[in-house]
Design a protein around this motif. Structure first.
Motif, PDB file in Angstrom:
ATOM      1  N   ARG A  12       0.363  -0.900  -0.133  1.00 51.88           N
ATOM      2  CA  ARG A  12      -0.030  -0.002   0.103  1.00 51.88           C
ATOM      3  C   ARG A  12       0.618   1.475  -0.004  1.00 51.88           C
ATOM      4  O   ARG A  12       1.463   1.060   1.009  1.00 51.88           O
ATOM      5  CB  ARG A  12      -0.792   0.250   1.381  1.00 51.88           C
ATOM      6  N   ILE A  13       0.619   1.969  -0.904  1.00 54.08           N
ATOM      7  CA  ILE A  13       1.668   3.067  -1.252  1.00 54.08           C
ATOM      8  C   ILE A  13       1.122   4.494  -0.639  1.00 54.08           C
ATOM      9  O   ILE A  13      -0.193   4.950  -0.969  1.00 54.08           O
ATOM     10  CB  ILE A  13       2.014   3.925  -2.351  1.00 54.08           C
ATOM     11  N   ASN A  14       1.161   5.120  -0.116  1.00 54.40           N
ATOM     12  CA  ASN A  14       0.824   6.903   1.111  1.00 54.40           C
ATOM     13  C   ASN A  14       1.543   7.621   0.263  1.00 54.40           C
ATOM     14  O   ASN A  14       2.579   7.197   0.638  1.00 54.40           O
ATOM     15  CB  ASN A  14       0.262   6.400   2.628  1.00 54.40           C
ATOM     16  N   LEU A  15       1.403   8.900   0.375  1.00 56.01           N
ATOM     17  CA  LEU A  15       1.163  10.540   0.624  1.00 56.01           C
ATOM     18  C   LEU A  15       1.483  10.751   2.023  1.00 56.01           C
ATOM     19  O   LEU A  15      -0.223  10.363   1.585  1.00 56.01           O
ATOM     20  CB  LEU A  15       1.223  10.670  -0.693  1.00 56.01           C
ATOM     21  N   ARG A  16       1.803  11.112   2.642  1.00 56.53           N
ATOM     22  CA  ARG A  16       1.317  11.359   3.622  1.00 56.53           C
ATOM     23  C   ARG A  16       1.885  12.303   4.258  1.00 56.53           C
ATOM     24  O   ARG A  16       2.828  13.113   4.042  1.00 56.53           O
ATOM     25  CB  ARG A  16       1.605  10.444   5.577  1.00 56.53           C
ATOM     26  N   VAL A  17       1.464  13.511   5.381  1.00 58.04           N
ATOM     27  CA  VAL A  17       2.190  14.628   5.832  1.00 58.04           C
ATOM     28  C   VAL A  17       2.024  14.414   7.267  1.00 58.04           C
ATOM     29  O   VAL A  17       1.030  14.100   7.938  1.00 58.04           O
ATOM     30  CB  VAL A  17       1.246  15.812   5.659  1.00 58.04           C
ATOM     31  N   ALA A  18       2.708  14.843   8.003  1.00 57.71           N
ATOM     32  CA  ALA A  18       2.795  14.455   9.356  1.00 57.71           C
ATOM     33  C   ALA A  18       3.221  15.761  10.530  1.00 57.71           C
ATOM     34  O   ALA A  18       3.794  16.556   9.487  1.00 57.71           O
ATOM     35  CB  ALA A  18       3.811  13.972  10.185  1.00 57.71           C
ATOM     36  N   ALA A  19       2.908  16.132  11.757  1.00 53.70           N
ATOM     37  CA  ALA A  19       3.675  17.510  11.751  1.00 53.70           C
ATOM     38  C   ALA A  19       4.060  17.416  13.478  1.00 53.70           C
ATOM     39  O   ALA A  19       3.423  16.109  14.447  1.00 53.70           O
ATOM     40  CB  ALA A  19       2.379  18.624  12.270  1.00 53.70           C
ATOM     41  N   GLY A  84      -0.985  -7.166   8.740  1.00 50.70           N
ATOM     42  CA  GLY A  84      -0.739  -8.197   7.587  1.00 50.70           C
ATOM     43  C   GLY A  84      -0.016  -6.970   6.002  1.00 50.70           C
ATOM     44  O   GLY A  84      -0.328  -8.093   5.469  1.00 50.70           O
ATOM     45  N   GLN A  85      -0.212  -5.963   6.467  1.00 48.73           N
ATOM     46  CA  GLN A  85      -0.321  -4.907   5.315  1.00 48.73           C
ATOM     47  C   GLN A  85       1.075  -4.410   4.995  1.00 48.73           C
ATOM     48  O   GLN A  85       1.268  -3.961   6.041  1.00 48.73           O
ATOM     49  CB  GLN A  85      -1.307  -4.164   4.689  1.00 48.73           C
ATOM     50  N   ASN A  86       2.162  -4.531   3.929  1.00 42.54           N
ATOM     51  CA  ASN A  86       2.927  -4.139   3.342  1.00 42.54           C
ATOM     52  C   ASN A  86       2.935  -2.949   3.346  1.00 42.54           C
ATOM     53  O   ASN A  86       2.188  -2.244   2.566  1.00 42.54           O
ATOM     54  CB  ASN A  86       4.004  -4.439   2.735  1.00 42.54           C
ATOM     55  N   PHE A  87       3.426  -1.336   3.196  1.00 41.95           N
ATOM     56  CA  PHE A  87       3.547  -0.061   3.229  1.00 41.95           C
ATOM     57  C   PHE A  87       4.660   0.294   2.604  1.00 41.95           C
ATOM     58  O   PHE A  87       5.848   0.192   3.422  1.00 41.95           O
ATOM     59  CB  PHE A  87       2.863   0.880   4.716  1.00 41.95           C
ATOM     60  N   HIS A  88       4.501   1.408   1.719  1.00 42.16           N
ATOM     61  CA  HIS A  88       5.460   2.189   1.517  1.00 42.16           C
ATOM     62  C   HIS A  88       5.222   3.541   1.200  1.00 42.16           C
ATOM     63  O   HIS A  88       4.068   3.965   0.948  1.00 42.16           O
ATOM     64  CB  HIS A  88       6.014   1.429   0.463  1.00 42.16           C
ATOM     65  N   GLU A  89       5.245   4.311   2.352  1.00 42.88           N
ATOM     66  CA  GLU A  89       4.756   5.377   2.937  1.00 42.88           C
ATOM     67  C   GLU A  89       5.565   5.935   2.516  1.00 42.88           C
ATOM     68  O   GLU A  89       6.975   6.715   2.915  1.00 42.88           O
ATOM     69  CB  GLU A  89       4.527   5.121   4.353  1.00 42.88           C
ATOM     70  N   LEU A  90       5.422   7.320   1.631  1.00 40.99           N
ATOM     71  CA  LEU A  90       6.401   9.207   1.877  1.00 40.99           C
ATOM     72  C   LEU A  90       5.716  10.197   2.443  1.00 40.99           C
ATOM     73  O   LEU A  90       4.335  10.257   1.993  1.00 40.99           O
ATOM     74  CB  LEU A  90       6.551   8.841   0.014  1.00 40.99           C
ATOM     75  N   SER A  91       6.460  10.895   3.164  1.00 45.69           N
ATOM     76  CA  SER A  91       5.792  12.081   3.866  1.00 45.69           C
ATOM     77  C   SER A  91       7.118  12.945   4.413  1.00 45.69           C
ATOM     78  O   SER A  91       7.712  12.596   4.288  1.00 45.69           O
ATOM     79  CB  SER A  91       6.056  11.078   5.622  1.00 45.69           C
ATOM     80  N   THR A  92       6.347  14.127   4.810  1.00 42.79           N
ATOM     81  CA  THR A  92       6.591  15.269   4.757  1.00 42.79           C
ATOM     82  C   THR A  92       6.528  15.791   6.111  1.00 42.79           C
ATOM     83  O   THR A  92       5.502  15.842   6.518  1.00 42.79           O
ATOM     84  CB  THR A  92       6.385  15.848   4.336  1.00 42.79           C
ATOM     85  N   TYR A  93       7.404  15.294   6.632  1.00 41.96           N
ATOM     86  CA  TYR A  93       7.095  16.227   8.407  1.00 41.96           C
ATOM     87  C   TYR A  93       7.627  17.757   8.307  1.00 41.96           C
ATOM     88  O   TYR A  93       8.390  18.030   8.268  1.00 41.96           O
ATOM     89  CB  TYR A  93       8.402  15.377   9.213  1.00 41.96           C
ATOM     90  N   TYR A  94       6.265  18.202   8.899  1.00 39.16           N
ATOM     91  CA  TYR A  94       6.505  19.740   9.563  1.00 39.16           C
ATOM     92  C   TYR A  94       6.160  19.759  11.091  1.00 39.16           C
ATOM     93  O   TYR A  94       6.204  19.793  11.807  1.00 39.16           O
ATOM     94  CB  TYR A  94       5.438  20.655   8.411  1.00 39.16           C
ATOM     95  N   GLU A  95       7.282  21.259  10.919  1.00 35.22           N
ATOM     96  CA  GLU A  95       8.214  21.914  12.257  1.00 35.22           C
ATOM     97  C   GLU A  95       6.539  22.960  12.435  1.00 35.22           C
ATOM     98  O   GLU A  95       6.477  23.324  12.031  1.00 35.22           O
ATOM     99  CB  GLU A  95       8.988  22.292  12.554  1.00 35.22           C
TER     100      GLU A  95
END
Length: 152
Positions: A12-19, A84-95
């Motif tokens: 499962r390929i995700n584009l994600r952001v985190a803070a 049970g799900q493999n992930f390939h996640e591309l994430s940008t983390y913001y301050e």
């Protein structure tokens, strides 16, 4: 707009952001109500949405106004398995700096718990992904690329 997530070749390929939301010597964490591990607020980027717009949208939905996005601090390629799900996640983390009072998201959410955690208590908490904790405790001035594989 639709979340950018797709299933491809058993991943499962995700584009994600985190803070990394800071309030004095605390950081905001969240966790699923049925789990004992924590993660940072954020979520999936939607089609035709840039990561800065996405982090603003996600934070308004989850914690409400009262924050200031300062800068991106981590670009991450994260490979992991969850339920049970493999992930390939591309994430940008913001301050992000918190200037508000109480958290007041616009999204009804009975599935997640949000709590402020003192930096001194962070060391003992299970935080996912595990590469984030040292970056919270010892922030870097420059944007960092992290490639992380959960199992080596």
């Amino acid at each position: 707009m639709t979340d950018i997530t797709l299933d491809l070749n058993e991943y499962r390929i995700n584009l994600r952001v985190a803070a990394i939301v800071r309030r004095e010597d605390e950081v905001l964490l969240c966790r699923p109500v049925d789990r004992d591990w924590w993660y940072l607020p954020g979520g999936r980027i939607k089609t035709n949405e840039d990561s800065l717009t996405a982090v603003h949208r996600e934070l308004i939905e989850e914690i409400g106004p009262g924050f200031e996005v300062l800068r991106p601090v981590i670009a991450a390629e994260n490979f992991f398995e969850l339920e049970g799900q493999n992930f390939h996640e591309l994430s940008t983390y913001y301050e992000v700096a918190w200037h508000g009072d109480a958290l007041a998201g616009t999204e009804e959410n009975d599935l997640e718990i949000f709590e402020w955690c003192s930096l001194s208590d962070l060391t003992d908490l299970p935080l996912k992904p595990d590469f984030v904790k040292p970056r919270i405790l010892e922030p870097r001035a420059e944007l960092e690329l992290i490639v992380h594989r959960e199992n080596g």
